[in-house]
Write a protein that holds these residues in place. Structure first.
Motif, mmCIF file in Angstrom:
data_model
loop_
_atom_site.group_PDB
_atom_site.id
_atom_site.type_symbol
_atom_site.label_atom_id
_atom_site.label_comp_id
_atom_site.label_asym_id
_atom_site.label_seq_id
_atom_site.Cartn_x
_atom_site.Cartn_y
_atom_site.Cartn_z
ATOM 1 N N ASN A 81 40.890 39.431 21.969
ATOM 2 C CA ASN A 81 41.405 38.119 21.746
ATOM 3 C C ASN A 81 42.124 37.731 22.748
ATOM 4 O O ASN A 81 42.893 38.324 23.379
ATOM 5 N N TRP A 82 41.749 36.612 23.580
ATOM 6 C CA TRP A 82 42.189 36.031 24.899
ATOM 7 C C TRP A 82 43.668 35.739 24.527
ATOM 8 O O TRP A 82 44.185 35.080 23.531
ATOM 9 N N VAL A 83 44.501 36.310 25.554
ATOM 10 C CA VAL A 83 46.112 35.816 25.530
ATOM 11 C C VAL A 83 46.276 34.735 26.475
ATOM 12 O O VAL A 83 46.186 35.073 27.823
ATOM 13 N N ASP A 84 46.557 33.494 26.136
ATOM 14 C CA ASP A 84 46.790 32.487 27.166
ATOM 15 C C ASP A 84 47.714 32.731 27.921
ATOM 16 O O ASP A 84 49.017 33.444 27.951
ATOM 17 N N GLY A 85 47.431 32.698 29.705
ATOM 18 C CA GLY A 85 48.358 33.027 30.473
ATOM 19 C C GLY A 85 48.518 34.238 30.816
ATOM 20 O O GLY A 85 49.271 34.691 32.028
ATOM 21 N N VAL A 86 48.027 35.241 30.139
ATOM 22 C CA VAL A 86 48.128 36.582 30.328
ATOM 23 C C VAL A 86 46.797 37.491 30.580
ATOM 24 O O VAL A 86 46.656 38.427 31.350
ATOM 25 N N SER A 87 45.838 37.350 29.721
ATOM 26 C CA SER A 87 44.753 37.975 29.965
ATOM 27 C C SER A 87 43.948 37.863 31.261
ATOM 28 O O SER A 87 43.895 36.886 31.866
ATOM 29 N N SER A 88 43.178 38.997 31.312
ATOM 30 C CA SER A 88 42.601 38.896 32.933
ATOM 31 C C SER A 88 41.261 38.153 32.890
ATOM 32 O O SER A 88 40.555 38.250 31.877
ATOM 33 N N THR A 89 40.972 37.449 33.959
ATOM 34 C CA THR A 89 39.644 36.732 34.257
ATOM 35 C C THR A 89 38.702 37.774 35.108
ATOM 36 O O THR A 89 37.750 37.336 35.451
ATOM 37 N N SER A 90 38.698 39.068 35.101
ATOM 38 C CA SER A 90 38.042 39.839 35.843
ATOM 39 C C SER A 90 36.596 39.674 35.446
ATOM 40 O O SER A 90 36.254 39.585 34.159
ATOM 41 N N PHE A 91 35.789 39.931 36.354
ATOM 42 C CA PHE A 91 34.148 39.624 36.224
ATOM 43 C C PHE A 91 33.854 40.562 35.590
ATOM 44 O O PHE A 91 33.789 41.754 35.636
ATOM 45 N N LYS A 92 33.029 40.138 34.570
ATOM 46 C CA LYS A 92 31.760 41.050 33.647
ATOM 47 C C LYS A 92 30.439 40.526 33.757
ATOM 48 O O LYS A 92 30.411 39.318 33.410
ATOM 49 N N PRO A 93 29.661 41.170 33.901
ATOM 50 C CA PRO A 93 28.226 40.646 34.088
ATOM 51 C C PRO A 93 27.713 39.877 33.197
ATOM 52 O O PRO A 93 27.166 38.856 33.381
#
Length: 490
Positions: free
Chosen positions: A209-221
């Motif tokens: 579950n995404w955490v605003d301002g915290v979660s990573s935006t790292s690329f996933k195919p």
């Protein structure tokens, strides 16, 4: 009927109309007339094979045949429109869910529930095979968790499911890594770019579950190869889109090209995991047998979530050891439901092998104590339901999800060990009136446990009221597929 059948039937109707129009141009040519009549006859025979399509289908087919026999082209066209609309409205879309870990099924479950009761859908759950990797990133163990799914979810053996021939209309996945995961890896036939070959719409819903301002935006195919990546907030959509330069570098493409593609894929439709948490408030969840007699109302039952992120950050298990020690020496007031991340042990094996023995020893010692239970259940919701408060790292999706229970959330500071802060009673009381999420930076675990022990009403919480994301996601994707089906017909 399946979409491919509907396409075949619509083509038959269109071919008959084309033949009738052609017939007016070659009335004196007996050869062409016979050819055209054969085309009409053959296509009509195909339409007649759908005997189970319903009474209205039979009525329109008979009406259409009469128009053909009387060479009433205009009448046939009008009936054909009604006929094709009926065929389009009769389509049942094959919707296949392909989870790989039972513990992550909650990221898809409410969507499956919505599709399962949707008359437009035939919903199928196919848990897919994956491998656990060793420290050299090589497959060490072949795993399929189909037996661990809830009993109310009918599952299909992926070895028996013929994806290539079934060609579902929609596939939902929660594993986005393809060949880039360092801990586990699905079989190559289930990589997102490969699945896309066999379906109309591939939808990726994150298992966290995404955490605003915290979660990573790292690329996933799968974020790129899927038709849609469902996010749970506008912040997630915005930040992932802003990370397009990183994605472009991974793909070896131009940033502007990736940006243009991603802006159509990223959509905020909510989180099925939140649906699950909120639903617990009105349900009675059975207690795991080994917890019976240990979870007591006269203590503060704390779910302690140990995440991969915090261990990778600290490169140590000392904070975990000290936390468990607190519960050992305060068992009269507090009881711990310790939930290590389902992949924590495998992550240590793969990335920090030097901690594996220490971790195993810690689990062994803890299991022999009487001050807590270890939660290795595939579902995290036993811990969420039976606990009175939560203690865990802020970047964990479980931390974010627990907030929806209305019970107290204490954000863990991975490298810091805090026993006392000499907190102000009124300030904590005022803060908990405004929010149920507080930080260990201000209040220690001991202090929060003591406060809840003195304020029993805080154990109950108050579940949030939200729209069901599963229904929203199902409706959105079905609308997209249906619109494309109609556009193709027109």
């Amino acid at each position: 009927m399946r979409k491919r059948t509907a396409k075949k039937l619509v083509k038959c109707v269109d071919d008959i109309l084309s033949s009738m129009e052609m017939l007016t141009k070659f009335k004196g040519n007996s050869y062409m007339v016979s050819k055209v009549k054969k085309v009409c006859s053959d296509n009509t025979a195909v339409l007649e094979t759908e005997k189970d399509a319903g009474q209205r289908y039979s009525e329109l087919l008979n009406e259409f045949k009469k128009k053909i026999e009387s060479s009433d082209i205009e009448g046939a066209k009008k009936t054909a429109d009604d006929f094709k609309n009926l065929i389009s409205d009769s389509i049942v879309y094959k919707v296949v869910f392909m989870p790989y870990k039972a513990s992550m099924w909650d990221s898809l479950e409410s969507v499956w529930m919505a599709a399962d009761k949707d008359k437009r859908c035939e919903a199928v759950v196919v848990p897919i095979t994956h491998y656990e990797l060793d420290s050299n990133r090589n497959p060490a163990k072949r795993v399929n968790e189909r037996e661990e799914f809830p009993e109310y979810v009918p599952v299909v053996n992926d070895e028996e499911y013929d994806l290539e021939n079934d060609r579902p209309d929609i596939i939902y996945i929660h594993n986005p890594y393809d060949d880039t995961n360092l801990v586990t890896r699905v079989e190559s036939r289930y990589y997102s770019w490969n699945l896309k070959k066999y379906c109309e719409k591939l939808v990726y819903i994150p298992y966290y579950n995404w955490v605003d301002g915290v979660s990573s935006t790292s690329f996933k195919p799968a974020m790129y190869y899927a038709d849609y990546t469902v996010q749970s907030s506008d912040d997630a959509v915005r930040r992932c889109l802003e990370a397009s330069p990183e994605y472009a570098k991974s793909l070896g493409m131009e940033t502007v090209e990736v940006w243009d593609v991603m802006k159509h894929k990223l959509i905020n439709l909510g989180s099925p995991k939140v649906d699950k948490v909120v639903s617990l408030h009105n349900e009675k969840m059975e207690m795991p047998g080994e917890w019976e007699g240990k979870i007591r109302k006269d203590r503060v039952n704390v779910v302690y979530n140990t995440t991969i992120d915090e261990i990778l950050k600290s490169r140590s298990l000392e904070k975990v050891r000290r936390t468990l020690s607190y519960f050992k020496f305060n068992s009269d007031k507090a009881f711990v439901i310790w939930r290590p991340h389902p992949l924590l042990k495998q992550t240590l094996v793969s990335m920090i092998p030097g901690l594996v023995h220490e971790y195993d020893k810690m689990v062994e010692i803890f299991s022999k104590g009487n001050y807590g239970v270890i939660d290795n259940n595939a579902s995290m919701y036993y811990s969420i339901y039976w606990s009175d408060m939560y203690y865990g790292y802020k970047s964990s999706s479980m931390t974010e999800l627990y907030k929806y229970t209305g019970k107290v959330v204490l954000n863990d500071l991975p490298k810091k060990i805090k026993s006392e802060t000499n907190y102000d009673f009124d300030s904590l009381s005022n803060e908990l009136r405004k929010t149920n999420s507080i930080s260990e930076e201000s209040y220690s675990l001991k202090e929060v446990v003591d406060f809840i022990a003195d304020h029993e009403d805080l154990k109950k919480g108050k579940a949030a009221v939200i729209y069901n994301s599963g229904e929203i996601i199902n409706d959105y994707i079905m609308k997209e597929v249906s619109m494309e089906a109609r556009s193709a017909r027109e």
